[in-house]
Design a protein around this motif. Structure first.
Motif, short mmCIF file in Angstrom:
data_model
loop_
_atom_site.label_atom_id
_atom_site.label_comp_id
_atom_site.label_asym_id
_atom_site.label_seq_id
_atom_site.Cartn_x
_atom_site.Cartn_y
_atom_site.Cartn_z
N ARG A 77 10.82 57.18 -21.80
CA ARG A 77 12.00 57.40 -22.65
C ARG A 77 13.05 56.35 -22.35
O ARG A 77 13.15 55.90 -21.21
CB ARG A 77 12.61 58.79 -22.38
CG ARG A 77 11.67 59.95 -22.64
CD ARG A 77 11.88 60.53 -24.00
NE ARG A 77 13.27 60.70 -24.36
CZ ARG A 77 13.73 61.76 -24.99
NH1 ARG A 77 12.94 62.76 -25.26
NH2 ARG A 77 15.00 61.83 -25.33
N PRO A 78 13.84 55.96 -23.35
CA PRO A 78 14.84 54.90 -23.15
C PRO A 78 15.73 55.13 -21.93
O PRO A 78 16.04 54.18 -21.21
CB PRO A 78 15.67 54.93 -24.42
CG PRO A 78 14.83 55.57 -25.44
CD PRO A 78 13.86 56.47 -24.73
N ASP A 79 16.12 56.37 -21.68
CA ASP A 79 17.03 56.62 -20.56
C ASP A 79 16.42 56.17 -19.23
O ASP A 79 17.14 55.88 -18.29
CB ASP A 79 17.42 58.10 -20.49
CG ASP A 79 18.29 58.48 -21.67
OD1 ASP A 79 18.90 57.56 -22.26
OD2 ASP A 79 18.36 59.68 -22.01
N ALA A 80 15.07 56.10 -19.17
CA ALA A 80 14.41 55.72 -17.93
C ALA A 80 14.40 54.20 -17.72
O ALA A 80 14.24 53.75 -16.61
CB ALA A 80 12.98 56.25 -17.92
N VAL A 121 20.02 50.67 -36.26
CA VAL A 121 19.49 50.24 -34.96
C VAL A 121 20.65 50.27 -33.95
O VAL A 121 21.80 50.10 -34.31
CB VAL A 121 18.89 48.82 -35.00
CG1 VAL A 121 17.70 48.75 -35.92
CG2 VAL A 121 19.93 47.78 -35.38
N ASN A 122 20.29 50.49 -32.69
CA ASN A 122 21.30 50.53 -31.62
C ASN A 122 21.52 49.14 -31.04
O ASN A 122 20.56 48.40 -30.84
CB ASN A 122 20.83 51.46 -30.50
CG ASN A 122 20.82 52.91 -30.94
OD1 ASN A 122 21.86 53.55 -31.02
ND2 ASN A 122 19.66 53.43 -31.26
N LEU A 123 22.76 48.81 -30.79
CA LEU A 123 23.05 47.54 -30.13
C LEU A 123 23.61 47.82 -28.74
O LEU A 123 24.37 48.77 -28.55
CB LEU A 123 24.09 46.74 -30.92
CG LEU A 123 23.72 46.33 -32.34
CD1 LEU A 123 24.74 45.33 -32.87
CD2 LEU A 123 22.34 45.73 -32.41
N GLU A 244 24.72 64.63 -34.44
CA GLU A 244 23.56 64.27 -33.61
C GLU A 244 23.12 65.45 -32.76
O GLU A 244 23.96 66.14 -32.18
CB GLU A 244 23.96 63.16 -32.63
CG GLU A 244 23.99 61.78 -33.21
CD GLU A 244 23.98 60.74 -32.08
OE1 GLU A 244 23.06 59.93 -32.08
OE2 GLU A 244 24.88 60.74 -31.23
N GLY A 245 21.82 65.65 -32.66
CA GLY A 245 21.30 66.66 -31.74
C GLY A 245 21.40 68.07 -32.29
O GLY A 245 21.68 69.02 -31.55
N VAL A 246 21.17 68.21 -33.60
CA VAL A 246 21.19 69.55 -34.21
C VAL A 246 19.83 70.21 -33.97
O VAL A 246 18.79 69.65 -34.29
CB VAL A 246 21.49 69.44 -35.72
CG1 VAL A 246 21.32 70.79 -36.42
CG2 VAL A 246 22.91 68.90 -35.91
P1 C2E Z 1 21.43 57.47 -29.19
O1 C2E Z 1 21.56 56.19 -29.89
O2 C2E Z 1 22.63 58.36 -29.15
O3 C2E Z 1 20.19 58.22 -29.87
C1 C2E Z 1 20.09 59.60 -30.07
C2 C2E Z 1 19.28 60.25 -28.94
O4 C2E Z 1 19.32 61.65 -29.09
C3 C2E Z 1 17.79 59.86 -28.96
O5 C2E Z 1 17.33 59.85 -27.62
C4 C2E Z 1 17.18 61.04 -29.70
O6 C2E Z 1 15.80 61.21 -29.44
C5 C2E Z 1 18.00 62.17 -29.12
N1 C2E Z 1 18.00 63.36 -29.96
C6 C2E Z 1 18.08 63.43 -31.30
N2 C2E Z 1 18.08 64.71 -31.72
C7 C2E Z 1 18.00 65.48 -30.61
C8 C2E Z 1 17.96 66.91 -30.40
O7 C2E Z 1 18.00 67.72 -31.31
N3 C2E Z 1 17.89 67.32 -29.08
C9 C2E Z 1 17.83 66.43 -28.04
N4 C2E Z 1 17.76 66.93 -26.80
N5 C2E Z 1 17.88 65.10 -28.23
C10 C2E Z 1 17.96 64.63 -29.50
P2 C2E Z 1 16.40 58.69 -27.07
O8 C2E Z 1 15.45 58.23 -28.13
O9 C2E Z 1 15.84 59.17 -25.78
O10 C2E Z 1 17.41 57.50 -26.81
C11 C2E Z 1 18.43 57.60 -25.85
C12 C2E Z 1 19.42 56.47 -25.99
O11 C2E Z 1 18.81 55.22 -25.66
C13 C2E Z 1 19.96 56.28 -27.39
O12 C2E Z 1 20.98 57.23 -27.66
C14 C2E Z 1 20.48 54.85 -27.31
O13 C2E Z 1 21.73 54.83 -26.69
C15 C2E Z 1 19.45 54.21 -26.39
N6 C2E Z 1 18.48 53.45 -27.22
C16 C2E Z 1 17.34 53.87 -27.83
N7 C2E Z 1 16.73 52.84 -28.47
C17 C2E Z 1 17.51 51.74 -28.25
C18 C2E Z 1 17.42 50.33 -28.63
O14 C2E Z 1 16.50 49.90 -29.36
N8 C2E Z 1 18.42 49.50 -28.20
C19 C2E Z 1 19.45 49.97 -27.43
N9 C2E Z 1 20.38 49.06 -27.04
N10 C2E Z 1 19.57 51.25 -27.07
C20 C2E Z 1 18.62 52.13 -27.46
#
Ligand code: C2E
Ligand code: MG
Ligand code: MG
Ligand code: MG
Length: 297
Positions: A77-80, A121-123, A244-246
């Motif tokens: 997962r991205p957080d890791a 997309v996320n920056l 987000e996160g509904v």
């Molecule tokens: P974010 O941009 O705020 O993305 C939303 C996160 O919330 C995503 O986690 C998504 O899977 C999660 N999420 C959405 N709905 C729910 C829900 O109902 N419940 C729960 N528990 N989670 C939900 P994800 O995919 O693990 O990504 C985490 C963070 O990593 C992202 O937060 C973003 O900050 C970063 N990230 C992901 N992809 C990229 C990327 O390509 N580039 C950059 N720079 N950051 C990225």
């Protein structure tokens, strides 16, 4: 005693590492060693999570989220790994890769006549700081002949509040190229209103914590009042809103009543591989099935 034995004339420094620190450092080293190969070997994958409009229920957008599928370690997962990539600067390449993947998928769906919605997309902070980054993104967008209004750039509130003047210029530039711009994790920082007054973003994405809060016995009513007030404020400013996160029907009903433009969360769908996203939500068969589904499926 120790200091005398040291060849250098600097005093010796002794640091203690906990087992946890040790594991973290090892993990970072592993990530660093593997990530270059991972990009070349295409182990980074683009997943998309739908953003859904509620009345009527339809997929009106998506967010691109990276997944690292390592042959040995499985899905990460991205957080890791993102924090490590941010520290060593590799995130800039990854962000650009995700942007290009997004353009490729949009082009494919446009060619298929599937009328795709905007994809965000996320920056990262490092990407924002890279000179000419937007020009580079524009080149990619033009190469794939994707209308710029189908592309949205998400900046987090914490990132932009570090330098509001710079961020305000960047947002103007994003608009001048025709891209959309949203403020991610809105409400999670400590200067949300200040950021909102300075940046002309199209959309704010209300942080997941508000919706977690709604479900808490103790804070539920207060969280609801805050969400209602933020949605009202955004409406007055002409800014679109995404929740987000509904995760449940209760939150969804609340967001229908107040109302919020789009919702994103596991209640509707987790992030899924881009190919599956197209099939399930954009193909004529998928579209028909989604809009015919009962509200809570
Ligand atoms: P974010 O941009 O705020 O993305 C939303 C996160 O919330 C995503 O986690 C998504 O899977 C999660 N999420 C959405 N709905 C729910 C829900 O109902 N419940 C729960 N528990 N989670 C939900 P994800 O995919 O693990 O990504 C985490 C963070 O990593 C992202 O937060 C973003 O900050 C970063 N990230 C992901 N992809 C990229 C990327 O390509 N580039 C950059 N720079 N950051 C990225
Ligand atoms: Mg985001
Ligand atoms: Mg977010
Ligand atoms: Mg986040």
């Amino acid at each position: 005693k120790e200091a005398k034995r040291c060849a250098s004339d600097q005093p010796c420094v002794c640091r203690f590492y906990s087992l946890e620190d040790h594991r973290r450092l090892q993990m970072e080293q592993t990530i660093y060693n593997r990530m270059k190969r991972a990009l070349a070997d295409r182990h980074f994958h683009i997943y998309l999570q739908p953003k859904v409009s509620l009345c009527p229920q339809a997929v009106a957008g998506a967010e691109a989220l990276v997944r690292w599928l390592d042959p040995e370690d499985g899905a990460l997962r991205p957080d890791a790994f993102i924090p490590a990539l941010e520290r060593n600067g590799f995130i800039v390449q990854l962000d650009q890769y995700m942007f290009e993947q997004t353009c490729q998928w949009l082009r494919r769906w446009l060619d298929a006549g599937w009328n795709p919605p905007p994809v965000s997309v996320n920056l990262s902070q490092a990407t924002l700081r890279r000179p000419q980054v937007l020009q580079r993104y524009q080149k990619i967008q033009r190469r794939w002949r994707v209308p710029p209004q189908l592309l949205e750039l998400e900046l987090t509130e914490t990132m932009v509040s570090a330098d509001l003047d710079y961020s305000a210029r960047l947002v103007e530039e994003i608009h001048s190229l025709g891209f959309r711009c949203s403020l991610d994790d809105f409400g999670s920082g400590y200067s949300s209103l200040n950021v909102l007054s300075r940046l002309r973003v199209d959309t704010i994405k209300l942080d997941k914590r508000f919706f977690d809060g709604m479900l808490s016995q103790q804070d539920g009513p207060r969280s609801e009042q805050i969400v209602a007030a933020v949605l009202g404020l955004a409406r007055q400013l002409g800014i679109k809103t995404v929740a987000e996160g509904v995760t449940c029907e209760h939150q969804t009903q609340f967001l229908i009543n107040h109302p919020c433009d789009l919702v994103q969360g596991y209640y509707f769908s987790p992030p899924i591989p881009a190919e599956e996203f197209g099939r399930r939500f954009l193909s004529p068969q998928g579209r028909a099935a989604f809009s015919a589904a009962p509200e809570n499926s």
